[in-house]
Each structure stands twice: as C-alpha cells, then as structure tokens.
Motif scaffolding. Structure first.
Motif, PDB file in Angstrom:
ATOM      1  N   ALA A 105       9.286  -4.378  -9.132  1.00  0.00           N
ATOM      2  CA  ALA A 105      10.223  -6.102  -8.673  1.00  0.00           C
ATOM      3  C   ALA A 105      10.555  -5.907  -7.104  1.00  0.00           C
ATOM      4  O   ALA A 105      10.562  -7.258  -6.909  1.00  0.00           O
ATOM      5  CB  ALA A 105      10.970  -6.476  -9.477  1.00  0.00           C
ATOM      6  N   SER A 106      10.670  -4.916  -7.018  1.00  0.00           N
ATOM      7  CA  SER A 106      11.089  -4.912  -4.904  1.00  0.00           C
ATOM      8  C   SER A 106      11.040  -3.346  -5.137  1.00  0.00           C
ATOM      9  O   SER A 106      11.059  -2.324  -5.488  1.00  0.00           O
ATOM     10  CB  SER A 106      12.467  -5.164  -5.334  1.00  0.00           C
ATOM     11  N   PRO A 107      10.995  -3.276  -3.410  1.00  0.00           N
ATOM     12  CA  PRO A 107      10.856  -2.028  -2.701  1.00  0.00           C
ATOM     13  C   PRO A 107      12.034  -0.966  -2.849  1.00  0.00           C
ATOM     14  O   PRO A 107      11.464   0.284  -3.247  1.00  0.00           O
ATOM     15  CB  PRO A 107      10.957  -2.757  -0.669  1.00  0.00           C
ATOM     16  N   GLU A 108      13.101  -1.556  -3.562  1.00  0.00           N
ATOM     17  CA  GLU A 108      13.812  -0.637  -3.581  1.00  0.00           C
ATOM     18  C   GLU A 108      13.887  -0.170  -5.062  1.00  0.00           C
ATOM     19  O   GLU A 108      14.012   1.355  -4.970  1.00  0.00           O
ATOM     20  CB  GLU A 108      15.383  -1.081  -3.454  1.00  0.00           C
ATOM     21  N   GLU A 109      12.635  -0.585  -5.650  1.00  0.00           N
ATOM     22  CA  GLU A 109      12.528   0.120  -7.287  1.00  0.00           C
ATOM     23  C   GLU A 109      11.861   1.076  -6.853  1.00  0.00           C
ATOM     24  O   GLU A 109      11.930   2.598  -7.701  1.00  0.00           O
ATOM     25  CB  GLU A 109      12.166  -0.825  -8.762  1.00  0.00           C
ATOM     26  N   ALA A 149      12.588  12.122  -0.100  1.00  0.00           N
ATOM     27  CA  ALA A 149      11.240  10.142   0.668  1.00  0.00           C
ATOM     28  C   ALA A 149      11.762   9.637   0.879  1.00  0.00           C
ATOM     29  O   ALA A 149      13.416   8.922   0.689  1.00  0.00           O
ATOM     30  CB  ALA A 149      10.021  10.235  -0.125  1.00  0.00           C
ATOM     31  N   ASN A 150      11.715   9.424   2.324  1.00  0.00           N
ATOM     32  CA  ASN A 150      11.998   7.213   2.973  1.00  0.00           C
ATOM     33  C   ASN A 150      11.809   6.925   2.648  1.00  0.00           C
ATOM     34  O   ASN A 150      10.303   7.010   2.748  1.00  0.00           O
ATOM     35  CB  ASN A 150      12.473   7.726   4.859  1.00  0.00           C
ATOM     36  N   TYR A 165       1.557  -2.924  -4.262  1.00  0.00           N
ATOM     37  CA  TYR A 165       2.597  -3.109  -4.760  1.00  0.00           C
ATOM     38  C   TYR A 165       2.210  -5.250  -4.397  1.00  0.00           C
ATOM     39  O   TYR A 165       2.515  -5.084  -3.287  1.00  0.00           O
ATOM     40  CB  TYR A 165       3.758  -2.700  -3.658  1.00  0.00           C
ATOM     41  N   ARG A 166       3.222  -5.586  -5.344  1.00  0.00           N
ATOM     42  CA  ARG A 166       2.404  -6.873  -5.739  1.00  0.00           C
ATOM     43  C   ARG A 166       3.991  -7.825  -5.886  1.00  0.00           C
ATOM     44  O   ARG A 166       4.553  -7.473  -6.240  1.00  0.00           O
ATOM     45  CB  ARG A 166       1.421  -7.449  -6.728  1.00  0.00           C
ATOM     46  N   GLU A 167       3.484  -8.757  -4.351  1.00  0.00           N
ATOM     47  CA  GLU A 167       4.514  -9.500  -4.911  1.00  0.00           C
ATOM     48  C   GLU A 167       3.921 -10.427  -3.751  1.00  0.00           C
ATOM     49  O   GLU A 167       3.610 -10.545  -3.071  1.00  0.00           O
ATOM     50  CB  GLU A 167       5.862  -8.804  -3.304  1.00  0.00           C
ATOM     51  N   GLU A 168       4.556 -11.840  -4.840  1.00  0.00           N
ATOM     52  CA  GLU A 168       4.074 -13.258  -4.686  1.00  0.00           C
ATOM     53  C   GLU A 168       3.033 -13.262  -4.098  1.00  0.00           C
ATOM     54  O   GLU A 168       2.670 -14.491  -3.678  1.00  0.00           O
ATOM     55  CB  GLU A 168       4.537 -13.944  -3.876  1.00  0.00           C
TER      56      GLU A 168
END
Length: 801
Positions: free
Chosen positions: A2-6, A26-27, A525-528
């Motif tokens: 849902a977000s890059p942080e996940e 990893a970063n 990664y999919r967003e909007e």
C-alpha cells in the motif's frame, strides 16, 4: 504494497528466534532511476523524442499530423516548457519542392518567351505555349492514376520535359504556317501540314524516349531514384506528341487565318519585327558562309574539332566524382569521444564547453543541442554511438539563403575548434540529411576502407597503418577506426567442472552477477494507476573494487549454501573491443573518413594508390566499401545504360533514314557533347555523380535531333537536284532558325535548374548544368562538324556535284 514503507517489513527469514526484515539488510528508497543521460537544448534541460513513420506512408502528411498534435499539447504544458523541432525531414522536402517549383515556373516562362521571340506572332506562340500545360497535365494524370506523389524526382522530370515538349509543336506550327503562306485554307493547312511532319516528330520523340525507357530496369538505389523520372519524362513526351498531332493543328485551323505583314501592326512592333528579322537573316547568312568555309577546309575542320575533343578529355582528371551530391539542409551533427571510462559528470563539463562554442561561434544556428551519456530506444537503431564518454550534439541552421557560410564550412570550423578541448580523443562532424543516407543504404562516413581478417592483432595493426595514410591525404577529415578504442573490463572465467560440483550453473552465476552489479527488477509497485519497478541492486560501496567482485556470494540451491565467486572463477582485468563487426561471416574492421573541399571519389583514388604499395598478410583482404562501393556499382550500371541508349538511338535513326551510313554520321554529334559537359563541370565546380551521369545519358537522345534535322533536309535538297555544296549550305541556312529555336527552348527549360540556389538545389543542379553545357556546345559543333563530315563520307557525290 500500500506504501513504499511496507517494503521495509518484508520478512527474509528467521535467525536466533527473531525475524530478519528487509530493512535490516537493505536501504529501501522511493526515488528516481539513476541518471545515465543529460540532454540540453539551448543550454536548457530537455528531453528528446524521435518519431518514425510507418513504411509506405507519406512523410509530409505524417509530419503534419504530428505537428498538429504537438500544437494541441502546447496548451497543457507548463509555461516554462518549450518544444523545438531539431530535425524535420518533411520541412526539407517542402522547402526543396518549393524551390524546384520556382525553377519549373521560371523555365516554362522562359520557354514561352523564347517561342514568341523567334515567331514574333501572338497566336502561333500561344498555340505552341499551350502544349506545355496540356503535356504536363497528362503527366499529372499519370501520377494520380498510379498513386505516385509529387516529389523532387517527379518535379525535376517535369522541369526537364518543359523545354522539350514544345519541339513537336514548333515543327507542326511552322509547317502549317508555311502551308498558309502558299495559299492553303486554314483547315487544309492544319491537316496536311501535320500529316507531312508526323513521322519526323514521332521519330525525333522516340529517339529521346528510347534513352529513358531502359532506366526502368536499373537495379539498386539508382533504379529506385530514376525509374520514376524515366516514366514521367516518357509519358510527358508521348503526351507532347499526342498534343502536337491533335490539339495544336486544331488550334491552327481556328486561329491562324491572317499572315502577318510588317506594317499591319503597331509602329513599335513593326520596328521590332524588322530588327529581329534582319538579325535572324544575318545569322543565317553568317552561318551559311561559315559552313561554306568549313566545306572548303574539311581537313582543317576535322583535325581542329578532333584536337579540341582530345584536349578536353585530358581535363577530366580535374573533375571530381562522388556518389550523390549532399544537400545543404542546415543540419550539423557532432559526435565527440572522450577517454573510455569517463564519468557522466566529467563528460557533461566538456558538453558545456561545446555549448558555449555553438552559442558564440555559430550565430547561424536557430538552436543547438547536446546529449551526454547512455540511453535506450531508437537512438541505437539509428546508428548513434552512445556511452558515458560520448557527447552527441548539433545545430539547426537558418536556411542557406539567409547565411554566408555553408553547412560544410561551419562543420569544418567546429571540427577544428572542438578538437582543441583537452580530453577530446576524436570528433566526427556530419552534415546534411541523415535519414537520406540511411534510405540509400549509405550508413557511416563518405569513405570506408574495410579490412577482412580473423586476427584482432593483425587487423588492428593494418588498420593503424591505413589510418596514418588516410590522415595525410588532402580532403580526408574525421579519420577513425571502428575498433580503435578498447574498453577496460573485468573478465570472469568460470571453472565449469568445479561450479557444477557445487550445484552452480552458468545461468545462476550470470543472473546473480547481473543483479549485484547492474540490478534487476524484482516486482512492481502500483499506486494510483501507475506502475513502478522495484529495483534490487547491491549498494555501490560493495561493488567498487576487484576484491568486492571476488567476494560476491553465489547461492547454491542444491548445496544450500553461499559460495564465493572466487572459489569457482578466475577474475582479472583486461580490455576488449567495443563491438565486433562481421561481413559475410568474417570479422571486419573499418577505417572511415569524411571529406571536405574535395570529392569523395578523388580521396578514394588517392587511398587506392597508397594501398597498392602495401604488403598484406595472406589471411587478410582490403575492400573499398560504403559510398565508394555503391558509386562503383552505379557508375557501372549507368555506363551500360549509356551504351544501350546510344545503340537504340542509332537503331531508331537507321529505321528513319533507311540507311546505315547517315545515322552513323549523325552519331558523331554525341562524342562532342562531352566537351560541353566537362567544361560545365570545371567552370561550376560540379562533380560527376549519379545525377550528372544521368544528364549525360539523357543528352544522348537529345543532341542527335539537331543533326537529324540538318541531314534530313540535306538529303531532301539533294533529291531535288542540288549539288552537294548547295544542298549543305542551303539546308544550313533554312534549318538554322528551327534548330536554334528547339535548342534554346530546351536550354530555357534547363537554365533555372542550372542556376538554382534554393534549398535542395544541390540534388538537381548538376543535372541542369550537365545538360545545359552539353547541349550548348554540341549544338554549335553539330552545326559545323556534322555537315562537314557528311560531305567527307559522301565525297563521291560531292565530287560529282
């Protein structure tokens, strides 16, 4: 996700009773792809977009639709975004066509004026002038029905034909006018006058057509270029014959009722008529006396003309040759090579210096651009060299009519200026239309020497020797070797047996190394509604040294353990070629150069002289390729076409004269055509290329027409009982005016082509110069030499006379 942080919370495994998360090893960064290319236009950051049309679609129409779409996009772009068209092939086409249209209209206008000047009567001049639009209309009907387009070839064809289509009408109208003078009614004069001359004008037309028709069977690039020209000129000439045999006599029957007598018109025109008539008669008397002198001094005339012909042939060594002339489209392109391994940031510093040069030293540039680094897409497909050490750029100049320097002179200035910048290893500067060279299959530079051989070391040594030779040859610039630069690289040699025993395949090792060094896309990664790559790569600090590479772990799924790369491979530094070229399955290395202020043909001749003295290993072979190879093939085909055209012209005349000797005499007009052609080349700096060569072939069917007119009339007068001397001199006097009229109308149609200086004129100007020079000189020589040699061959009849 849902977000890059996940992504940070992805569980990789468990150790000591605790979960190991991705963030622990990893970063994870939501950022941008690594910048591998910088593009600037007029010193402002930019993007470059290339659009290529589909096959069998019209370039101009596609470009117009693209421009319309770009104009729509301008309304939604930010105010600080500006779009430039740095290369537009369609605009070059439009500019060339507009320039050529002007030449066509100027030629038609001159032809009409010449016709009126010789006839000095309005209605006959109008009848002859109307032949031009009706004949050209037939050509346009053909273009429409065959689905062809109006292009530089078709318009050049019409420009050539414009001065020739009136010849048949001139003969018909002149004969009808003579019938009217003898008291015939207009309808009878039109019918019988046309009937008498139809076979003559048909034979004259076919002697020209038989030169063009074989062009349909030419192979390769010249067949594509000139096949259409052959069809259009043939259709137009057939149309002129049809018009002269139908439309012109119809107008004569309706309009030519009153014979002009000086004094019936205005006082001004009466004076002009008297003056011009006196001038024409003085020309005829002078020619008749000159012809008489030639008949009394036949040996001197023959030796004199033969001497001039031989002397002119010696001048051919000063005539340059090339495949096809380059158009000044205002495009200058640069490719600058820095040392291999130069970082993108350092290359960009040099690019800034190049931009300063383009801005300050090329005021003719409408805009300029530079591109540094590597990219993907169509750039590689168009043969553009790319790398972090390579800078490409260029400028779009204002039209050549608005600047004093040619694109070649500007290119040479940039070549000398940029090579002085520290760090520049080599520079290539090209001009003109790059798409045109690709269409004709002439990728690369103007001159290419190919070394075919398997050994890298051996071919590299020979290539270096040839490069030193080419750099000393006048006119050769941008000399490069295709395999000149060696890229530093790390070589990894896998011990296959050892790797196999540990459960490692070549594919596993290669994929692992690719992910470590270059990186790979693990998932999306999919967003909007947008999709982004999740890119996995070893951090830079862990892949900088040779030791880092040796310690890279490779996962063996069979052994369930990590294995260092150094345990199954030998890793060492080396160099390798940037690319390996092959030709007919053999390795080939090319030494290439551009040319400046000298034709490519002359440069190739000098190279070949030097190569003859080189000792080559038995396993190597040298070829002259590229444009020179295509030129050699084309000149060979055009040479065969020239011989075929001459043979067909002779056959047509043999059928017309019902004799083998008289056509042979007429054929003496052909060799002297080359005097005018060679002099025209030298006076204007024109080269022998496929366009000017085509002009020489076309002349073969045109220059004999004047000789046919003279010899035919001489035969008629001899049949009427005149002596040889009387027949020749009277025929010359009576036929001088129609000979000059038909010749000057043809020259008038060609003159705008020969003098043209507009956009694209480099393509058709050699054709106009060749035909104008050849026809002018051949006419002067034909008027004196052919009647003289006729008397020589018929000396028995001359003695009897």
């Amino acid at each position: 996700f849902a977000s890059p942080e996940e992504i940070n919370l992805v569980i990789l495994g468990k150790r000591d009773g605790k979960f190991v998360y991705l963030k622990d090893v990893a970063n994870v960064e939501d950022g941008f792809k690594e910048i591998t290319m910088n593009v600037r236009i007029n010193k402002r950051p930019g993007l470059m977009l290339m659009v290529q049309k589909q096959t069998d679609t019209n370039t101009v129409e596609v470009a117009q639709r693209i421009k319309a779409k770009l104009k729509e996009l301008e309304g939604i772009l930010p105010t600080d975004v500006t779009m430039y068209t740095i290369f537009d092939n369609s605009q070059d086409i439009i500019d060339s066509l507009n320039s050529l249209k002007s030449s066509v209209w100027a030629g038609i206008t001159l032809v009409i004026f010449v016709v009126w000047f010789f006839l000095r009567m309005f209605l006959p001049s109008v009848i002859i002038a109307l032949t031009i639009p009706f004949s050209l209309l037939i050509a346009f009907i053909y273009l429409f029905l065959s689905g062809r387009t109006i292009n530089t070839i078709s318009l050049s064809s019409l420009a050539i034909a414009a001065g020739m289509v009136v010849d048949n009408a001139i003969v018909v109208v002149d004969n009808v006018y003579r019938k009217l003078e003898r008291g015939n009614r207009p309808q009878e004069a039109a019918i019988f006058g046309t009937q008498e001359m139809f076979l003559s004008i048909a034979a004259s037309t076919f002697t020209t057509i038989v030169v063009f028709l074989p062009m349909l069977f030419l192979p390769g690039v010249i067949g594509i270029m000139f096949g259409e020209l052959a069809i259009i000129v043939t259709v137009t000439l057939v149309g002129s014959l049809f018009t002269a045999a139908t439309f012109s006599p119809m107008l004569c029957s309706q309009w030519m009722r009153v014979v002009y007598v000086p004094g019936q018109k205005s006082k001004w025109f009466g004076k002009f008529y008297t003056f011009s008539e006196h001038m024409f008669r003085s020309w005829e008397d002078f020619y008749s006396k000159t012809l008489g002198w030639c008949l009394r001094h036949k040996k001197l005339v023959l030796i004199g003309f033969l001497g001039v012909f031989i002397a002119t042939l010696f001048l051919t060594r000063f005539v340059g040759n090339e495949f096809i002339p380059e158009e000044d489209t205002g495009d200058v392109r640069l490719t600058i090579h820095l040392p291999l391994g130069t970082r993108l940031e350092e290359s960009d510093k040099v690019a800034y210096r190049i931009e300063d040069i383009l801005k300050s030293d090329v005021p003719e540039a409408r805009f300029y651009y530079v591109r540094t680094g590597e990219g993907t897409g169509s750039s590689r497909g168009y043969g553009q060299t790319m790398g972090t050490n390579i800078i490409t750029g260029g400028a779009k100049l204002v039209p050549k009519t608005e600047r004093k320097r040619s694109q070649a002179a500007i290119a040479q200035y940039l070549r000398d200026k940029i090579k002085k910048i520290p760090g520049v290893l080599k520079i290539d500067v090209t001009t003109g239309n790059p798409i045109g060279r690709m269409i004709t299959g002439l990728g690369g530079k103007a001159v290419q020497v190919e070394i075919v051989g398997h050994s890298f070391e051996g071919t590299d040594k020979v290539a270096s020797d040839i490069k030193r030779i080419m750099e000393k040859i006048p006119g050769a610039v941008d000399v490069t070797i295709s395999r000149e630069l060696r890229r530093p690289e790390l070589k990894i040699e896998i011990d296959r047996e050892k790797a196999g025993s540990m459960g490692l395949s070549m594919g596993v090792i290669a994929d692992s190394l690719k992910t470590y060094i270059q990186g790979s896309t693990a998932t999306k990664y999919r967003e909007e509604g947008e999709t982004y790559d999740i890119y996995v790569r070893l951090e830079e600090s862990s892949r900088q040294t040779l030791e880092d590479i040796q310690n890279l772990p490779i996962i063996s799924t069979a052994a369930q353990k990590q294995i260092k790369l150094s345990n199954v491979a030998r890793i060492y530094e080396g160099v390798g070629p940037l690319e390996i070229e092959r030709q007919n399955r053999e390795r080939v290395v090319k030494i290439e150069c551009n040319t400046y202020e000298r034709s490519s043909g002359k440069v190739v001749e000098d190279i070949q002289k030097e190569l003859r003295s080189m000792a080559l290993p038995t396993d190597m072979m040298i070829n002259i390729g590229g444009e020179a190879e295509e030129q050699r093939k084309s000149f060979r085909d055009l040479g065969l076409l020239l011989l075929l055209g001459v043979s067909l012209v002779y056959m047509i005349m043999a059928a017309q004269f019902e004799s083998l000797l008289d056509p042979f005499i007429v054929m003496f007009a052909i060799p002297f055509t080359f005097i005018g052609v060679i002099l025209g080349f030298l006076l204007t700096g024109t080269t022998l290329n496929i366009v000017s060569y085509l002009g020489v072939i076309m002349l073969m069917g045109i220059v004999v027409n004047n000789a046919i007119v003279l010899i035919s009339y001489i035969i008629i007068l001899r049949a009427r009982g005149m002596t040889m001397y009387e027949a020749v001199t009277n025929a010359g006097r009576d036929r001088l005016r129609p000979v000059l009229m038909t010749t000057i109308t043809t020259l008038a149609g060609l003159l705008p082509l020969a003098l043209s200086s507009g956009v694209g004129s480099e393509t058709w100007r050699p054709l106009g110069i060749t035909m104008f020079g050849g026809l002018t000189v051949s006419t002067l020589i034909t008027l004196l030499f052919v009647p003289t040699i006729y008397v020589v061959f018929h000396r028995k009849a001359a003695k009897a006379g």
